[in-house]
Design a protein around this motif. Structure first.
Motif, PDB file in Angstrom:
ATOM      1  N   ASN A  96       0.826  -1.211   0.000  1.00  0.00           N
ATOM      2  CA  ASN A  96       0.000   0.000   0.000  1.00  0.00           C
ATOM      3  C   ASN A  96       0.860   1.259   0.000  1.00  0.00           C
ATOM      4  OD1 ASN A  96      -2.214  -1.645   0.107  1.00  0.00           O
ATOM      5  ND2 ASN A  96      -2.684  -1.273   2.259  1.00  0.00           N
TER       6      ASN A  96
ATOM      7  N   GLN B 128       4.817   5.749  -5.524  1.00  0.00           N
ATOM      8  CA  GLN B 128       4.737   5.942  -6.970  1.00  0.00           C
ATOM      9  C   GLN B 128       3.951   7.207  -7.300  1.00  0.00           C
ATOM     10  OE1 GLN B 128       6.318   4.202  -9.484  1.00  0.00           O
ATOM     11  NE2 GLN B 128       5.555   5.969 -10.634  1.00  0.00           N
TER      12      GLN B 128
ATOM     13  N   HIS C 132       2.418   2.141  -3.405  1.00  0.00           N
ATOM     14  CA  HIS C 132       1.499   2.861  -4.297  1.00  0.00           C
ATOM     15  C   HIS C 132       1.602   4.360  -4.050  1.00  0.00           C
ATOM     16  CE1 HIS C 132      -2.011   3.837  -6.665  1.00  0.00           C
ATOM     17  NE2 HIS C 132      -2.593   4.388  -5.611  1.00  0.00           N
TER      18      HIS C 132
END
Length: 217
Positions: free
Chosen positions: A56, A62, A59
């Motif tokens: 998680n 990113q 993400h």
């Protein structure tokens, strides 16, 4: 990320926008020296495995990268942020709140600095142009504590329960690190509402520095 997206949006609307940062602690009860990693903390808080917490978080890393930010979550140091907030309020009095906020965020997310440590905060303050001795004296006292708590009380009054939260003209709220285009749309909506709409036609008498123009029949 939300801060960066807002900054990008402001550049696109080509309109003077004043940004004021406010204080908000995610966990006012947390200690200063926390041994847990961000993954262990998230796993405990949300009842997930360390692997899930890492996935998680990756993400988010990113998303930050897409916004031009470098988040180093593996080495991020969890801590109490009350002194860091006090420092930003102190910097605000010197006209350096934006610079101080940016420096603290970069120190925390990218450089893995301990922003709960007062020596670290004094170093960061000196980097943005604040007088180190004055900052050390402030941090050793209770100065700016009331200002931080006043911001947090305001957040409660607006029923804000998480960050980032963006309040525009004390009327519209945006939650989370929204995409830049969402900020652009919101800002344009507020700008349009602030513009004066003339409801009458041009048949009335108008006066200026040159006198009064009587409408023609």
């Amino acid at each position: 990320m939300g801060k960066r997206h807002l900054e990008d949006a402001i550049k696109q609307v080509d309109y003077p926008v004043e940004v004021t940062y406010r204080c908000y602690e995610l966990d006012p009860t947390s200690g200063t020296d926390i041994k847990e990693t961000i993954y262990e903390s998230l796993a405990k808080k949300y009842g997930m495995s360390i692997a899930q917490a890492k996935a998680n978080t990756q993400h988010m890393v990113q998303m930050a990268k897409d916004a031009g930010l470098d988040y180093q979550m593996d080495s991020l140091i969890l801590t109490n942020t009350f002194d860091a907030h006090r420092l930003t309020m102190f910097a605000k009095k010197q006209g350096l709140m934006i610079e101080m906020t940016e420096r603290i965020l970069r120190a925390h997310f990218t450089e893995s600095k301990h922003i709960g440590n007062r020596e670290t905060l004094a170093d960061l303050a000196a980097e943005v142009g604040l007088e180190r001795g004055a900052v050390e004296k402030m941090l050793a006292s209770d100065e700016m504590a009331d200002e931080v708590r006043a911001d947090e009380l305001t957040a409660q009054q607006y029923r804000i329960t998480g960050v980032p939260f963006f309040l525009i003209n004390k009327k519209y709220g945006l939650t989370g690190a929204q995409p830049t285009e969402v900020f652009v749309q919101a800002l344009r909506k507020v700008i349009a509402e602030d513009e004066i709409v003339v409801l009458n036609n041009d048949n009335g008498m108008i006066c200026d520095e040159n006198g009064c123009e009587i409408p023609k029949k």
